[in-house]
Structures are given as structure tokens and as C-alpha cells.
Design an enzyme around this catalytic site. Structure first.
Site, PDB file in Angstrom:
ATOM      1  N   SER A 220      82.750  44.318 -54.033  1.00 22.56           N
ATOM      2  CA  SER A 220      83.391  43.950 -55.306  1.00 22.56           C
ATOM      3  C   SER A 220      83.845  45.209 -56.023  1.00 22.56           C
ATOM      4  O   SER A 220      83.157  46.231 -56.015  1.00 22.56           O
ATOM      5  CB  SER A 220      82.426  43.135 -56.159  1.00 22.56           C
ATOM      6  OG  SER A 220      81.365  43.940 -56.607  1.00 22.56           O
ATOM      7  N   GLY A 222      85.251  45.354 -59.408  1.00 24.50           N
ATOM      8  CA  GLY A 222      85.524  45.130 -60.829  1.00 24.50           C
ATOM      9  C   GLY A 222      86.914  44.541 -61.031  1.00 24.50           C
ATOM     10  O   GLY A 222      87.297  43.576 -60.361  1.00 24.50           O
ATOM     11  N   SER A 223      87.689  45.151 -61.950  1.00 21.57           N
ATOM     12  CA  SER A 223      89.011  44.596 -62.260  1.00 21.57           C
ATOM     13  C   SER A 223      89.997  44.739 -61.088  1.00 21.57           C
ATOM     14  O   SER A 223      91.084  44.159 -61.119  1.00 21.57           O
ATOM     15  CB  SER A 223      89.587  45.260 -63.503  1.00 21.57           C
ATOM     16  OG  SER A 223      89.636  46.644 -63.291  1.00 21.57           O
ATOM     17  N   ASP A 224      89.609  45.502 -60.061  1.00 24.54           N
ATOM     18  CA  ASP A 224      90.478  45.606 -58.877  1.00 24.54           C
ATOM     19  C   ASP A 224      90.196  44.509 -57.848  1.00 24.54           C
ATOM     20  O   ASP A 224      90.728  44.564 -56.731  1.00 24.54           O
ATOM     21  CB  ASP A 224      90.321  46.985 -58.213  1.00 24.54           C
ATOM     22  CG  ASP A 224      90.931  48.079 -59.075  1.00 24.54           C
ATOM     23  OD1 ASP A 224      91.894  47.769 -59.806  1.00 24.54           O
ATOM     24  OD2 ASP A 224      90.430  49.213 -59.047  1.00 24.54           O
ATOM     25  N   GLY A 225      89.325  43.562 -58.186  1.00 23.72           N
ATOM     26  CA  GLY A 225      89.096  42.432 -57.284  1.00 23.72           C
ATOM     27  C   GLY A 225      88.051  42.748 -56.217  1.00 23.72           C
ATOM     28  O   GLY A 225      86.956  43.186 -56.548  1.00 23.72           O
ATOM     29  N   GLY A 251      79.179  40.400 -61.094  1.00 26.35           N
ATOM     30  CA  GLY A 251      78.761  40.449 -59.686  1.00 26.35           C
ATOM     31  C   GLY A 251      77.911  39.230 -59.338  1.00 26.35           C
ATOM     32  O   GLY A 251      78.095  38.601 -58.292  1.00 26.35           O
ATOM     33  N   ASP A 252      76.988  38.871 -60.241  1.00 25.34           N
ATOM     34  CA  ASP A 252      76.125  37.701 -59.995  1.00 25.34           C
ATOM     35  C   ASP A 252      76.971  36.423 -59.983  1.00 25.34           C
ATOM     36  O   ASP A 252      76.739  35.511 -59.181  1.00 25.34           O
ATOM     37  CB  ASP A 252      75.065  37.585 -61.098  1.00 25.34           C
ATOM     38  CG  ASP A 252      74.193  38.826 -61.166  1.00 25.34           C
ATOM     39  OD1 ASP A 252      74.058  39.511 -60.138  1.00 25.34           O
ATOM     40  OD2 ASP A 252      73.662  39.119 -62.255  1.00 25.34           O
TER      41      ASP A 252
HETATM   42  P1  ATP Z   1      77.366  43.373 -62.279  1.00 24.33           P
HETATM   43  O1  ATP Z   1      76.396  44.375 -61.690  1.00 24.33           O
HETATM   44  O2  ATP Z   1      77.703  43.632 -63.715  1.00 24.33           O
HETATM   45  O3  ATP Z   1      76.955  41.955 -62.062  1.00 24.33           O
HETATM   46  P2  ATP Z   1      79.073  44.203 -60.090  1.00 24.33           P
HETATM   47  O4  ATP Z   1      79.279  45.676 -60.229  1.00 24.33           O
HETATM   48  O5  ATP Z   1      78.098  43.731 -59.082  1.00 24.33           O
HETATM   49  O6  ATP Z   1      78.758  43.547 -61.506  1.00 24.33           O
HETATM   50  P3  ATP Z   1      81.937  43.885 -60.167  1.00 24.33           P
HETATM   51  O7  ATP Z   1      82.576  44.532 -59.009  1.00 24.33           O
HETATM   52  O8  ATP Z   1      81.990  44.615 -61.471  1.00 24.33           O
HETATM   53  O9  ATP Z   1      80.443  43.486 -59.763  1.00 24.33           O
HETATM   54  O10 ATP Z   1      82.582  42.456 -60.442  1.00 24.33           O
HETATM   55  C1  ATP Z   1      82.540  41.365 -59.537  1.00 24.33           C
HETATM   56  C2  ATP Z   1      83.794  40.566 -59.683  1.00 24.33           C
HETATM   57  O11 ATP Z   1      83.948  40.130 -61.049  1.00 24.33           O
HETATM   58  C3  ATP Z   1      85.067  41.364 -59.375  1.00 24.33           C
HETATM   59  O12 ATP Z   1      85.366  41.306 -57.992  1.00 24.33           O
HETATM   60  C4  ATP Z   1      86.089  40.618 -60.240  1.00 24.33           C
HETATM   61  O13 ATP Z   1      86.485  39.408 -59.621  1.00 24.33           O
HETATM   62  C5  ATP Z   1      85.288  40.244 -61.481  1.00 24.33           C
HETATM   63  N1  ATP Z   1      85.404  41.279 -62.520  1.00 24.33           N
HETATM   64  C6  ATP Z   1      84.533  42.242 -62.833  1.00 24.33           C
HETATM   65  N2  ATP Z   1      84.996  43.038 -63.821  1.00 24.33           N
HETATM   66  C7  ATP Z   1      86.215  42.547 -64.148  1.00 24.33           C
HETATM   67  C8  ATP Z   1      87.216  42.909 -65.100  1.00 24.33           C
HETATM   68  N3  ATP Z   1      87.065  43.965 -65.902  1.00 24.33           N
HETATM   69  N4  ATP Z   1      88.347  42.174 -65.141  1.00 24.33           N
HETATM   70  C9  ATP Z   1      88.521  41.121 -64.334  1.00 24.33           C
HETATM   71  N5  ATP Z   1      87.615  40.715 -63.412  1.00 24.33           N
HETATM   72  C10 ATP Z   1      86.477  41.411 -63.325  1.00 24.33           C
END
Ligand code: ATP
Length: 315
Positions: A220, A222-225, A251-252
Site C-alpha cells: 500500500s 497511501g495516496s498513490d494507491g 491500511g486496516d
Molecule cells: P495505517 O498504518 O495508517 O493503517 P498504512 O500505512 O498501512 O496505513 P496506507 O498505504 O497509508 O496504509 O493506506 C492504505 C490505502 O488507503 C492506500 O492504498 C489508499 O487506497 C488509501 N489511502 C491512504 N492514504 C490516503 C490518502 N491520503 N488519500 C487517498 N487514499 C489514501
């Protein structure tokens, strides 16, 4: 039914303090306590989406009672092992520009008898579960090999197991080849023990992990999908621009969407889309591990999946 496992749950206490700084005193009217721990976030999102979910793990003390009350109020089935220690608190201070400061207690110590009781309960739970999800850190007393053990037992019963953890718990769990893992970029770097910057480096690292028998490596971003490797196939999921309220717990939420997709026998691309849609729908909410089904549905229509090239240089 989907079962989520949270071995080290928490009461998540969130304070909104716009001008938060270290070393000053602040007062706030904006605070809340919720049942937390990554697996409980996953369970809540599954429930908000309207699917049947059970949650299990270790729980104790007044904080444990608070969590069980909240889960019952939210209609989330629960079947925990009661322990003598107090379930931990995790504190998050949300300040302006969506900056978050976190203080995480390590949690109570679990005894070997309690682990044995959990494993007996887990065998019964496995019978009724179609998909298992384990998330987060291990409490003190629980061996690093715990997720390995849970994955092996699920595999014996032919049940897919999603593992979302980091560090040595992830490294050990990977020895049992879980069905799906969902590291973010920094978790992937920690796992591979090297910096990972470019898309090529992400794909290469994910491919290395998948070659050890993990069916889906979902990275994952973040905002990059997300970038996903499944056997010899690679996918990239892109998301539309949204107004971000609080991305914590995305992420969850993504794991919840992937588990639902798997449970409902979605095709690969739809399962990945549902995961990303749930992650993004969470980022649109102020609460951690919260989604609105209508937002998930509209994101599902708007996220784009494309196939990407995966060089089989490791073969
Ligand atoms: P966390 O630990 O906070 O649960 P993570 O780091 O495990 O998050 P991320 O990669 O941040 O997971 O986010 C998971 C998914 O949520 C991304 O693939 C995306 O689909 C969505 N997402 C997260 N942040 C954003 C954002 N700023 N804008 C749009 N979608 C987001």
C-alpha cells in the site's frame, strides 16, 4: 464468516489539539476513546460494510470491558481469551495539517496457559471461518512464531490467512507463507532490510516475497494507491484525488476490503479495487478505521487497476 485476530488490542484515545507542541499544556473538548488495535479496526470496517465478522484475541481489565461493550454495541461478534493484565491504551494527538503524534503502550503480559487456551479456541473458530485476518503487534509473552503457528493451522483447514504486521512477527509469519500480506513501503523496507524508492524496487521486493509462496503481496502506497504482485502477475491500483480528513487506519480498512473481496469470491481485480476503495473511504473520515459504504461504492467505481510488467529475473 470473516474472523479478525487482535492479540494486543487497545483502547485508542484520540485528542484533537490544533497547536500541539511538546512541553506545553493543552486543554481540549475534542476527544474520544474507541476499541482499537488493528484487527478491531478491520472488524469494524467489515461490519460497517455489512458483512458478518467475529473478532478474537486476548483481553483484560477495565479497558477490556470497555472494548467488549463497544464491540457488542456495534454488533461485532467477539470471542476473546480473558487475561489478568490490563489491555493497553494507545494515545493519538491529532494536530493541524492532519499531523498525528502517537504514544503506544506495549500491553499486558500473556502467560503460556493463556496462549494454550487461545490455540484451543482458535481451532474451534477455524471451523466456522472462511477467511482469517491477523493484524498488529504481539503482546509480551507471546512468541514471535505465533502468527506462523496460526497460519499453519489455518492452511491445514484450507482457510486463507491475511497477515498484516511488521518486523520480526512478519518475518516469522512469512515462513508459513500466508495467503496475503499488506506491507506499506516502510514495512517493506524493514522486511527487505534495504531502502525501496522506485516502482521497480517495490515490484522486485514484492516479487521476491511472492516467490516464497505468498499468493498476494499488496504494497500500500497511501495516496498513490497500491502495487500488487500475484504469482507472475503485477497490478497497480490508482485512486482519484479526495479530500483527506484522517488517513490513519487506512491500511486496516484496506485489509478489511481485501478480506471481504476474498470472502465474497470477487475476481482478482475487483478484490484489489475493494481493498483500495475501503482504504480511501477511511481517509475521507475523521475517525480511525471507519468507512461509509456509499463512499466505498463510489471509490470502487473510480479506482483504476492496470496490469504492470513483472520481470521474472529471480527465476
Ligand atoms: P495505517 O498504518 O495508517 O493503517 P498504512 O500505512 O498501512 O496505513 P496506507 O498505504 O497509508 O496504509 O493506506 C492504505 C490505502 O488507503 C492506500 O492504498 C489508499 O487506497 C488509501 N489511502 C491512504 N492514504 C490516503 C490518502 N491520503 N488519500 C487517498 N487514499 C489514501
Amino acid at each position: 464468516m470473516i474472523t479478525t485476530i487482535t492479540l494486543n488490542p487497545s483502547v485508542d484515545r484520540r485528542y484533537v489539539v490544533q497547536d500541539f507542541q511538546v512541553g506545553n499544556l493543552f486543554r481540549t473538548h475534542q476527544f474520544e476513546a474507541t476499541a482499537g488495535g488493528k484487527g478491531l479496526n478491520v472488524a469494524r470496517v467489515i461490519k460497517q460494510f455489512g458483512e458478518d465478522v467475529l473478532t478474537t484475541g486476548f483481553i483484560g481489565g477495565k479497558n477490556g470491558e470497555f472494548i467488549l461493550e463497544q464491540l457488542t454495541e456495534q454488533g461485532i461478534k467477539n470471542d476473546f481469551i480473558q487475561i489478568t493484565g490490563e489491555t493497553r491504551n494507545c494515545i493519538a494527538i491529532l494536530s493541524k495539517d492532519v499531523v498525528q503524534t502517537e504514544i503506544l503502550e506495549s500491553g499486558p503480559k500473556v502467560t503460556s496457559e493463556q496462549i494454550e487456551l487461545f490455540l484451543q479456541k482458535y481451532e474451534r473458530i477455524l471451523q466456522d471461518s472462511s477467511v482469517l485476518v491477523a493484524s498488529g503487534s504481539l503482546p509480551e509473552g507471546v512468541p514471535e512464531s505465533m502468527y506462523y503457528e496460526l497460519i499453519i493451522r489455518a492452511k491445514k483447514k484450507g482457510k486463507p490467512f491475511i497477515l498484516d504486521t511488521s518486523g520480526s512477527a512478519l518475518r516469522e509469519g512469512l515462513n508459513a507463507s500466508p495467503f496475503l500480506i499488506k506491507p506499506n513501503k516502510s514495512e517493506l523496507e524493514l522486511l527487505m532490510n534495504r531502502p525501496i524508492e522506485s516502482e521497480e524496487e517495490i515490484i522486485k521486493a514484492a516479487k521476491e516475497i511472492s516467490q516464497n509462496g505468498v499468493e498476494f503481496v499488496v504494497v500500500s502506497l497511501g495516496s498513490d494507491g497500491a502495487i500488487i504482485i500475484h504469482k507472475d502477475l503485477g497490478y497497480k491500483v490508482k485512486i482519484p484525488k479526495i479530500e483527506v480528513k484522517n488517513p490513519v487506519g487506512s491500511g486496516d480498512s484496506m485489509v478489511a476490503g481485501l478480506a471481504i473481496g476474498l470472502y465474497k469470491n470477487y475476481g482478482i481485480e475487483d478484490m484489489l479495487k475493494l481493498g483500495v476503495a475501503c482504504g480511501t473511504a477511511n481517509a475521507m473520515e475523521i475517525g480511525t478505521g471507519q468507512i461509509r459504504k456509499a463512499n466505498v461504492e463510489s471509490m470502487f467505481k473510480n479506482v483504476k487497476v492496470e496490469k504492470i510488467k513483472v520481470l521474472n529475473s529471480l527465476k
